[in-house]
Design an enzyme around this catalytic site. Structure first.
Site, short mmCIF file in Angstrom:
data_model
loop_
_atom_site.label_atom_id
_atom_site.label_comp_id
_atom_site.label_asym_id
_atom_site.label_seq_id
_atom_site.Cartn_x
_atom_site.Cartn_y
_atom_site.Cartn_z
CB CYS A 72 -0.94 0.01 1.21
SG CYS A 72 -2.01 1.47 1.20
CG ASN A 111 -2.23 6.56 -0.74
OD1 ASN A 111 -1.44 7.34 -1.25
ND2 ASN A 111 -3.42 6.30 -1.29
CG ASN A 128 -0.63 -4.47 -4.63
OD1 ASN A 128 -0.03 -3.85 -5.51
ND2 ASN A 128 -1.38 -3.85 -3.75
CD GLU A 181 -6.97 0.51 -2.16
OE1 GLU A 181 -6.16 -0.25 -1.59
OE2 GLU A 181 -7.15 1.69 -1.82
NE ARG A 182 -5.63 -8.51 -3.65
CZ ARG A 182 -4.49 -9.14 -3.91
NH1 ARG A 182 -4.49 -10.26 -4.61
NH2 ARG A 182 -3.34 -8.64 -3.50
CB CYS A 192 -5.28 3.15 -4.70
SG CYS A 192 -4.38 1.58 -4.68
CB SER A 224 -0.05 -0.08 -4.76
OG SER A 224 -1.40 -0.43 -4.56
#
Length: 270
Positions: free
Chosen positions: A75, A77, A155, A204-205, A213, A215
């Protein structure tokens, strides 16, 4: 029995986190359940993701939980938020964060300007589902697959450069989590390019649509570079602010703000 857990609430462009130092947690906690409880916006603290960190000799380990209790591999952030928190607590400006085996090099230029070098990305589509299934899905929702690309930033992300309305983004984001498409789910980025800027929203998953987000910004920036839609440096635009992105020697560097919201105590029944 009720115990107290010290926590920090932070956000990066509206993408919010509850952050806990591992030393404040006893070994008896079910961390997945604790993440779900603290992330609950009506009965907990409320957040998009729950973060646990631990200091080691020359780096900080970060563990990320989604609001459904599942784990996340990266992540951006949250990394900026953690770097700022460490800076506020220790004065350190150059900080290394490890998420699994992913090394993130952070620099706190000042309280509102934190950069994270997330390293290189991969466009290996080995984890992509069968192309026929993807084509069938894309045709159903009028997605142009020629402008869709998979990228692994630590990810998995799918970046869709087709314009979709918000209600369709929610549907597509949810349905791309189907096991027959992506066995472990996937983060879905909806990107619109204008004047070397990417206007981005992300499903986001494990969290759903979020206000930002990190990533996803890195993956979408890398995808935009690969497709030739943008050049470095570029700007990723979210509802509550922007991230500056650049590529250096194959590494993606994200720069932006992180905001401290509150410090407090969470009362946990064990």
């Amino acid at each position: 029995m009720i115990s107290k857990i010290n926590f920090v609430k932070m956000h990066g462009l509206g993408n919010d986190f509850v952050i806990v130092n591992k030393r404040d947690l006893s070994s008896s906690y079910d961390l997945s359940q604790l993440a779900k409880n603290m992330a609950e916006r009506h009965t907990g603290i409320g957040c998009d993701q729950f973060i646990i960190y631990e200091e080691h000799n020359d780096f900080y380990e970060m563990i990320i939980y989604n609001i459904d209790g599942s784990s996340a591999k990266l992540c951006g952030n949250a990394t900026r938020c953690l770097a700022k928190l460490i800076y506020l607590d220790t004065g350190k400006q150059d900080i290394t964060v490890m998420v699994g085996n992913k090394k993130l090099l952070c620099n706190v230029n000042d309280e509102n300007n934190i950069s994270v070098n997330v390293g290189s990305v991969s466009f290996n589509e080995a984890w992509m589902p069968n192309r026929d299934k993807v084509w069938e899905f894309a045709e159903r929702y009028m997605i142009d697959l020629k402008e869709t690309i998979c990228v692994d930033i630590g990810n998995p992300h799918v970046v869709i450069f087709s314009k979709l309305e918000p209600q369709d983004q929610k549907i597509v984001g949810e349905r791309l989590q189907a096991k027959e498409l992506f066995a472990d789910g996937v983060n879905v980025n909806f990107a619109e390019v204008k004047d070397n800027k990417i206007y981005l929203s992300v499903w986001e998953r494990g969290a759903g649509l979020t206000l930002a987000c990190g990533s996803g910004a890195c993956g979408s920036f890398a995808a935009g570079l690969k497709r030739g839609f943008i050049h470095s440096p570029s700007t990723i635009v979210f509802k509550h602010g922007n991230l500056t992105m650049k590529e250096e020697n194959g590494n993606i560097i994200m720069q932006g703000a992180a905001t401290l919201v509150a410090r407090g105590e969470y009362y946990c029944e064990q």
